[in-house]
Design a protein around this motif. Structure first.
Motif, PDB file in Angstrom:
ATOM      1  N   SER A 108      66.787  21.648  -3.428  1.00 19.14           N
ATOM      2  CA  SER A 108      66.879  22.391  -4.680  1.00 19.14           C
ATOM      3  C   SER A 108      68.335  22.658  -5.035  1.00 19.14           C
ATOM      4  CB  SER A 108      66.122  23.725  -4.566  1.00 19.14           C
ATOM      5  OG  SER A 108      66.724  24.550  -3.558  1.00 19.14           O
ATOM      6  N   PHE A 109      68.548  23.043  -6.306  1.00 20.08           N
ATOM      7  CA  PHE A 109      69.907  23.334  -6.756  1.00 20.08           C
ATOM      8  C   PHE A 109      70.462  24.557  -6.025  1.00 20.08           C
ATOM      9  CE2 PHE A 109      72.881  25.485  -9.605  1.00 20.08           C
ATOM     10  CZ  PHE A 109      73.780  24.463  -9.845  1.00 20.08           C
ATOM     11  N   GLY A 140      82.861  26.569  -6.139  1.00 12.05           N
ATOM     12  CA  GLY A 140      82.151  25.410  -5.612  1.00 12.05           C
ATOM     13  C   GLY A 140      82.625  24.103  -6.212  1.00 12.05           C
ATOM     14  N   HIS A 141      82.111  23.011  -5.649  1.00  8.85           N
ATOM     15  CA  HIS A 141      82.436  21.667  -6.113  1.00  8.85           C
ATOM     16  C   HIS A 141      81.234  21.145  -6.907  1.00  8.85           C
ATOM     17  CE1 HIS A 141      84.844  22.360  -2.477  1.00  8.85           C
ATOM     18  NE2 HIS A 141      85.784  21.654  -3.086  1.00  8.85           N
ATOM     19  N   VAL A 142      81.363  21.177  -8.229  1.00  7.99           N
ATOM     20  CA  VAL A 142      80.244  20.809  -9.096  1.00  7.99           C
ATOM     21  C   VAL A 142      79.889  19.338  -8.936  1.00  7.99           C
ATOM     22  CG1 VAL A 142      79.483  20.676 -11.497  1.00  7.99           C
ATOM     23  CG2 VAL A 142      80.825  22.640 -10.716  1.00  7.99           C
ATOM     24  N   GLU A 143      80.933  18.477  -8.860  1.00  8.28           N
ATOM     25  CA  GLU A 143      80.646  17.050  -8.767  1.00  8.28           C
ATOM     26  C   GLU A 143      79.879  16.708  -7.497  1.00  8.28           C
ATOM     27  OE1 GLU A 143      83.599  18.464  -8.931  1.00  8.28           O
ATOM     28  OE2 GLU A 143      84.908  17.524 -10.421  1.00  8.28           O
ATOM     29  N   LYS A 144      80.283  17.274  -6.344  1.00 12.69           N
ATOM     30  CA  LYS A 144      79.602  16.972  -5.085  1.00 12.69           C
ATOM     31  C   LYS A 144      78.158  17.467  -5.098  1.00 12.69           C
ATOM     32  CE  LYS A 144      83.641  16.826  -2.055  1.00 12.69           C
ATOM     33  NZ  LYS A 144      84.290  17.389  -0.826  1.00 12.69           N
ATOM     34  N   VAL A 145      77.948  18.632  -5.693  1.00 16.74           N
ATOM     35  CA  VAL A 145      76.580  19.172  -5.745  1.00 16.74           C
ATOM     36  C   VAL A 145      75.674  18.273  -6.570  1.00 16.74           C
ATOM     37  CG1 VAL A 145      75.190  21.093  -6.608  1.00 16.74           C
ATOM     38  CG2 VAL A 145      77.287  21.560  -5.347  1.00 16.74           C
ATOM     39  N   VAL A 146      76.160  17.831  -7.726  1.00 15.55           N
ATOM     40  CA  VAL A 146      75.341  16.956  -8.571  1.00 15.55           C
ATOM     41  C   VAL A 146      75.124  15.602  -7.899  1.00 15.55           C
ATOM     42  CG1 VAL A 146      75.224  15.798 -10.806  1.00 15.55           C
ATOM     43  CG2 VAL A 146      76.071  18.144 -10.667  1.00 15.55           C
ATOM     44  N   HIS A 147      76.173  15.054  -7.286  1.00 15.68           N
ATOM     45  CA  HIS A 147      76.004  13.792  -6.554  1.00 15.68           C
ATOM     46  C   HIS A 147      74.954  13.943  -5.455  1.00 15.68           C
ATOM     47  CE1 HIS A 147      79.155  12.285  -8.882  1.00 15.68           C
ATOM     48  NE2 HIS A 147      80.202  12.442  -8.055  1.00 15.68           N
ATOM     49  N   ALA A 196      69.771  11.105 -14.305  1.00 14.77           N
ATOM     50  CA  ALA A 196      68.996  10.973 -13.069  1.00 14.77           C
ATOM     51  C   ALA A 196      67.648  11.672 -13.144  1.00 14.77           C
ATOM     52  CB  ALA A 196      69.797  11.539 -11.902  1.00 14.77           C
ATOM     53  N   GLY A 197      67.357  12.326 -14.274  1.00 13.66           N
ATOM     54  CA  GLY A 197      66.073  12.994 -14.433  1.00 13.66           C
ATOM     55  C   GLY A 197      66.041  14.413 -13.914  1.00 13.66           C
ATOM     56  N   LEU A 198      67.202  14.976 -13.654  1.00 17.02           N
ATOM     57  CA  LEU A 198      67.265  16.368 -13.170  1.00 17.02           C
ATOM     58  C   LEU A 198      67.539  17.279 -14.361  1.00 17.02           C
ATOM     59  CD1 LEU A 198      69.447  15.754  -9.974  1.00 17.02           C
ATOM     60  CD2 LEU A 198      66.953  15.859 -10.153  1.00 17.02           C
ATOM     61  N   SER A 199      66.528  17.446 -15.176  1.00 12.51           N
ATOM     62  CA  SER A 199      66.702  18.232 -16.407  1.00 12.51           C
ATOM     63  C   SER A 199      66.665  19.732 -16.168  1.00 12.51           C
ATOM     64  CB  SER A 199      65.614  17.845 -17.416  1.00 12.51           C
ATOM     65  OG  SER A 199      64.315  18.068 -16.861  1.00 12.51           O
ATOM     66  N   THR A 200      66.319  20.147 -14.959  1.00 12.98           N
ATOM     67  CA  THR A 200      66.223  21.584 -14.682  1.00 12.98           C
ATOM     68  C   THR A 200      67.598  22.226 -14.472  1.00 12.98           C
ATOM     69  OG1 THR A 200      65.934  21.102 -12.325  1.00 12.98           O
ATOM     70  CG2 THR A 200      63.941  21.344 -13.657  1.00 12.98           C
ATOM     71  N   ILE A 201      68.619  21.419 -14.247  1.00 15.53           N
ATOM     72  CA  ILE A 201      69.962  21.959 -14.040  1.00 15.53           C
ATOM     73  C   ILE A 201      70.554  22.331 -15.396  1.00 15.53           C
ATOM     74  CG2 ILE A 201      72.262  21.500 -13.142  1.00 15.53           C
ATOM     75  CD1 ILE A 201      71.054  19.477 -11.258  1.00 15.53           C
ATOM     76  N   THR A 202      70.955  23.576 -15.518  1.00 19.29           N
ATOM     77  CA  THR A 202      71.487  24.055 -16.799  1.00 19.29           C
ATOM     78  C   THR A 202      73.006  24.171 -16.748  1.00 19.29           C
ATOM     79  OG1 THR A 202      71.275  26.379 -16.140  1.00 19.29           O
ATOM     80  CG2 THR A 202      69.360  25.351 -17.201  1.00 19.29           C
ATOM     81  N   VAL A 205      71.396  14.128  -6.951  1.00 13.40           N
ATOM     82  CA  VAL A 205      70.937  12.814  -7.414  1.00 13.40           C
ATOM     83  C   VAL A 205      70.556  11.935  -6.220  1.00 13.40           C
ATOM     84  CG1 VAL A 205      71.642  10.710  -8.603  1.00 13.40           C
ATOM     85  CG2 VAL A 205      72.257  12.941  -9.556  1.00 13.40           C
ATOM     86  N   SER A 206      71.399  11.937  -5.164  1.00 17.57           N
ATOM     87  CA  SER A 206      71.099  11.125  -3.973  1.00 17.57           C
ATOM     88  C   SER A 206      69.827  11.605  -3.288  1.00 17.57           C
ATOM     89  CB  SER A 206      72.276  11.194  -3.000  1.00 17.57           C
ATOM     90  OG  SER A 206      73.450  10.668  -3.584  1.00 17.57           O
ATOM     91  N   ALA A 207      69.636  12.918  -3.203  1.00 14.95           N
ATOM     92  CA  ALA A 207      68.427  13.453  -2.575  1.00 14.95           C
ATOM     93  C   ALA A 207      67.193  13.102  -3.385  1.00 14.95           C
ATOM     94  CB  ALA A 207      68.554  14.968  -2.415  1.00 14.95           C
ATOM     95  N   SER A 208      67.333  13.135  -4.705  1.00 15.69           N
ATOM     96  CA  SER A 208      66.191  12.786  -5.554  1.00 15.69           C
ATOM     97  C   SER A 208      65.803  11.321  -5.388  1.00 15.69           C
ATOM     98  CB  SER A 208      66.533  13.090  -7.012  1.00 15.69           C
ATOM     99  OG  SER A 208      65.483  12.681  -7.866  1.00 15.69           O
ATOM    100  N   LYS A 209      66.787  10.441  -5.306  1.00 17.23           N
ATOM    101  CA  LYS A 209      66.490   9.013  -5.141  1.00 17.23           C
ATOM    102  C   LYS A 209      65.923   8.712  -3.759  1.00 17.23           C
ATOM    103  CE  LYS A 209      68.001   8.080  -9.238  1.00 17.23           C
ATOM    104  NZ  LYS A 209      67.023   7.721 -10.314  1.00 17.23           N
TER     105      LYS A 209
END
Length: 332
Positions: free
Chosen positions: A107-108, A87-94, A69-75, A97-101
């Protein structure tokens, strides 16, 4: 001696066990999938994840999704730290990605804070893109003329990402909207004015800024239904009239009780006066006996007194009205 077949079976079983343990602690195929997707991660890091009790099958797919999704800043370290914090890693990443689109600034750090606060960050992002409609329960309010109105409203809200942490929820929105509806109807002179212009309620409620301090932004408040309820003013007047009647009855009963008490008091005084008269009359024979002894009263005087008493008794008997008795029917 141990047969060659048994040794072969032991070696095969040991090899299979070694491969199972190896692929469990060193997920080779997951590493291969990350490499093919362009995510830079080594087998040593995957092995260390197992040692730290961090499941690679959660972290690596999240890294692949963020990279695509182009979010290369997430390490990787940030994702591991969020997982270890509960925390819920999958929900945060989803959500990221949705906010970016959707061109939503998220922010993370903000996403992880929202997730750790107990809110569904992915659902919050969806509500920012697609507003949610909340139906209020029936709100009972009374206009100035005493007529009750039952109102139902639909509140369209949008999640405010910046106020999700520490902001009030839907219950606060419903409570404030209900309060605004009650205040708006209560200020109307007649229920007919509200029925003719229901949009006036929405305007008054929207101008109150009910979304302050909440995790939502109110977009619109629409009146879905208004029904006429009870005549509260008439019921209050009836209750007041009943209360006044009860008070008047209580006062009348009090006056009657006082009159009865006064009557009983007068009867007691009359009985007391009669007792004194009887007591005085009892002294007359004694006085007459003393008069006989002293010679002040003779026998002829005594006879005259008795004659006068008999004559007086006869006159009183004659003067009394004769009670009318029912006539007997004549028998043939």
């Amino acid at each position: 001696m141990i047969s060659p077949t048994f040794l072969t079976m032991i070696l095969i079983g040991g090899g299979i066990l070694f491969l199972v343990i190896f692929f469990h602690y060193v997920p080779f195929f997951l590493w291969l999938s990350a490499k093919v997707s362009g995510v830079n991660i080594s087998l040593v890091q995957l092995f260390l994840m197992r040692i730290r009790n961090v499941p690679p099958y959660i972290i690596v797919p999240a890294m692949i999704e963020a990279h695509k999704a182009g979010l290369s800043t997430i390490t990787r370290d940030e994702l591991e730290a969020h997982y270890l914090a509960g925390g819920h890693v999958e929900k945060v990443v989803h959500a990221l990605v949705s906010a970016s689109k959707a061109n939503i600034e998220l922010s993370f750090q903000m996403a992880t804070a929202i997730d750790l606060a107990g809110r569904d960050v992915f659902q919050a992002v969806q509500m920012s893109v697609n507003p949610k409609v909340i139906d209020t329960p029936p709100v009972y309010a009374v206009a100035k003329n005493g007529i009750q109105l039952v109102t139902k409203a639909r509140v369209t809200v949008r999640a405010n990402i910046k106020r999700l942490v520490g902001g009030a929820g839907e219950d606060t929105i419903l409570a404030r909207v209900g309060e605004g509806i009650v205040a708006s109807i209560g200020s109307a002179d007649s229920h007919k004015d509200v029925l003719e212009h229901p949009d006036s309620i929405s305007k008054v409620v929207l101008h109150k800024g009910l979304d302050q301090g909440t995790a939502f932004e109110i977009l619109s408040i629409d009146i879905a239904d208004i029904d006429i309820g009870k005549n509260i003013g008439a019921e209050l007047q009836i209750d007041q009239a009943n209360a006044d009647k009860n008070i008047a009855q209580a006062k009348a009963e009090e006056r009657r009780a006082m009159a009865v008490a006064s009557e009983q008091e007068m009867k007691a005084k009359a009985q007391e006066a009669r007792a004194k008269v009887i007591e005085a009359e009892a002294e007359v024979p004694k006085a007459m006996a003393d008069a006989f002894r002293s010679g002040n009263l003779g026998i002829m005087d005594y006879c005259k007194i008795k004659n006068i008493e008999a004559d007086t008794s006869m006159r009183e008997t004659i003067a009394k009205p004769v009670s009318s008795s029912p006539k007997k029917p004549l028998t043939e």
